[in-house]
Design a protein around this motif. Structure first.
Motif, mmCIF file in Angstrom:
data_model
loop_
_atom_site.group_PDB
_atom_site.id
_atom_site.type_symbol
_atom_site.label_atom_id
_atom_site.label_comp_id
_atom_site.label_asym_id
_atom_site.label_seq_id
_atom_site.Cartn_x
_atom_site.Cartn_y
_atom_site.Cartn_z
ATOM 1 N N THR A 80 10.156 22.407 25.322
ATOM 2 C CA THR A 80 10.932 21.315 25.908
ATOM 3 C C THR A 80 12.418 21.444 25.591
ATOM 4 O O THR A 80 13.231 20.720 26.171
ATOM 5 C CB THR A 80 10.401 19.962 25.408
ATOM 6 N N TRP A 124 5.092 28.437 45.265
ATOM 7 C CA TRP A 124 5.773 27.828 44.126
ATOM 8 C C TRP A 124 7.116 27.229 44.533
ATOM 9 O O TRP A 124 7.474 26.128 44.100
ATOM 10 C CB TRP A 124 6.014 28.878 43.042
ATOM 11 N N ALA A 187 13.144 17.599 36.948
ATOM 12 C CA ALA A 187 11.687 17.527 36.786
ATOM 13 C C ALA A 187 11.129 18.925 36.581
ATOM 14 O O ALA A 187 11.693 19.918 37.067
ATOM 15 C CB ALA A 187 11.040 16.881 38.007
ATOM 16 N N HIS A 188 10.009 18.985 35.850
ATOM 17 C CA HIS A 188 9.375 20.267 35.565
ATOM 18 C C HIS A 188 7.863 20.100 35.546
ATOM 19 O O HIS A 188 7.353 19.053 35.158
ATOM 20 C CB HIS A 188 9.833 20.826 34.213
ATOM 21 N N ARG A 189 7.182 21.150 35.963
ATOM 22 C CA ARG A 189 5.724 21.213 35.849
ATOM 23 C C ARG A 189 5.375 22.513 35.146
ATOM 24 O O ARG A 189 5.759 23.591 35.591
ATOM 25 C CB ARG A 189 5.062 21.163 37.229
ATOM 26 N N ASP A 190 4.662 22.403 34.030
ATOM 27 C CA ASP A 190 4.282 23.571 33.243
ATOM 28 C C ASP A 190 2.770 23.764 33.291
ATOM 29 O O ASP A 190 2.016 22.797 33.142
ATOM 30 C CB ASP A 190 4.690 23.399 31.786
ATOM 31 N N THR A 191 2.346 24.993 33.482
ATOM 32 C CA THR A 191 0.935 25.341 33.325
ATOM 33 C C THR A 191 0.869 26.558 32.403
ATOM 34 O O THR A 191 1.694 27.473 32.503
ATOM 35 C CB THR A 191 0.261 25.663 34.672
ATOM 36 N N ARG A 218 6.528 27.736 34.682
ATOM 37 C CA ARG A 218 7.310 26.499 34.767
ATOM 38 C C ARG A 218 7.982 26.437 36.134
ATOM 39 O O ARG A 218 8.680 27.374 36.534
ATOM 40 C CB ARG A 218 8.375 26.426 33.674
ATOM 41 N N TYR A 243 5.348 21.245 22.568
ATOM 42 C CA TYR A 243 6.016 20.311 23.465
ATOM 43 C C TYR A 243 6.402 19.088 22.647
ATOM 44 O O TYR A 243 5.555 18.488 21.978
ATOM 45 C CB TYR A 243 5.088 19.892 24.613
#
Length: 269
Positions: A80, A124, A187-191, A218, A243
Motif C-alpha cells: 500500500t 485489464w 483506485a486500485h484492484r490487487d490480485t 495491480r 497491506y
C-alpha cells in the motif's frame, strides 16, 4: 556422505556447508568443472548436484558469475506504500526504498516498448485488442540476486501524455510521474496468485521451472479510466506482502505491537 546417487551425496554436502555458513549469501560455488575435479566425478554429475540446489532455491546461476548462494532473508513489501497520497517525495522508486530499508543494494535492468495489446492486457486496460500499449519491463535485483520481474502496461495515449513513454527508467517511479502530470490514480484492484514458474519466468529469476511464485497484478485507475496494469512476479518463499489500511494512530499501534517500523497507512473510504 550417506548412501545414494553420487550427485545427491554431493548436493547434500554442499547444502550442509551452506547451512553451516561455509558458503555465505553472495558467495560463488565451484564451477561444474571445478566441482567435478574436487569430487572426482563427471561434469554431468556435478551439474546435476548443483541443479538440486537450484531447485531448492539455495543457489542461482548467473551467466557471468557462475553459481551463487542465495540470501535466505524474507523481504516484506508494504504494497500500500505505492498508493499513499501522502507518500513523501523521493528521488527513488518504492523498490529502492524497500531494499535500502532492509540494508540491501538494489539494482535493475529496464526496457520499454510499444506493442499490440493481447486479449488479457486489453481486458485489464479496457482497450481494444491489438491497440498499441506501452510495456515497461523491470527485472529487479537485490545484492545482484534476481528478485522480481515486473511488467507495467499503459494505454499509448496516456503514456505519451504523462511522459512515461521514455526509453529510460524513471527514478521516482511511474506512479509519482503520473500524479505529477495530472493523472494520479484514485483506485486500485490487487490480485495475488501463487503458482508454478514457467520456463521463461524461471530463466529470468534464476530458479527452477515449477518454483512457486507470487503473481501480483495491480490495476490502477482515476475517475475517468484505467491508467495501468502492473504484473509483478517474485519468489513466494522470499517475499511477504503486507497491506496496511486505516488511520495513522491505529496502524502505529499495530507497528509498536509487532516491533516494526511504522508505515503510514492508506485511509479507508
Amino acid at each position: 556422505m550417506a548412501d545414494g546417487p553420487t550427485y545427491l551425496r554431493i548436493a547434500n554436502l554442499l547444502r550442509e556447508q551452506i547451512r553451516a555458513g561455509t558458503w555465505k549469501p553472495g558467495d560463488r560455488l565451484p564451477s561444474h568443472s571445478e566441482l567435478a575435479d574436487q569430487m572426482q566425478v563427471s561434469i554431468t554429475t556435478s551439474r546435476n548436484a548443483i541443479q538440486v540446489l537450484v531447485a531448492e532455491n539455495l543457489v542461482y546461476t548467473a551467466t557471468s558469475r557462475g553459481t551463487i548462494v542465495r540470501n535466505q532473508e524474507v523481504l516484506e513489501s508494504v504494497v500500500t506504500d505505492h498508493i499513499r497520497r501522502d507518500r513523501p517525495s523521493s528521488a527513488h522508486d518504492i523498490f529502492s526504498e524497500i531494499a535500502r530499508a532492509a540494508n540491501r543494494e538494489p539494482s535493475k535492468e529496464f526496457s520499454t516498448r510499444m506493442e499490440p495489446a493481447d486479449t488479457e492486457v486489453a481486458r485489464w486496460l479496457g482497450v481494444a485488442a491489438d491497440s498499441w500499449v506501452l510495456a515497461r519491463t523491470v527485472v529487479q535485483y537485490l545484492d545482484n540476486e534476481p528478485w522480481s520481474w515486473e511488467v507495467s502496461f499503459y494505454p499509448r495515449d496516456l503514456a505519451e501524455a504523462a511522459g512515461i513513454d521514455s526509453p529510460r527508467d524513471i527514478p521516482e517511479g511511474t506512479t509519482r510521474r503520473l500524479a505529477d502530470r495530472g493523472y494520479g490514480e484514485t483506485a486500485h484492484r490487487d490480485t495475488v496468485l501463487a503458482r508454478p514458474a514457467t520456463a521463461e519466468e524461471a530463466a529470468v529469476l534464476g530458479v527452477a521451472t515449477g518454483t512457486v511464485l507470487l503473481d501480483h497484478l495491480r490495476i490502477g485507475a482515476n475517475h475517468e479510466r484505467v491508467t495501468r496494469a502492473t504484473r509483478h512476479r517474485s519468489l513466494a518463499g522470499r517475499n511477504q506482502l503486507a497491506y496496511q489500511l486505516g488511520d495513522t494512530a491505529g496502524t502505529d499501534v499495530i507497528a509498536r505491537t509487532l516491533g516494526i517500523a511504522p508505515h503510514p497507512a492508506v485511509a479507508l473510504p
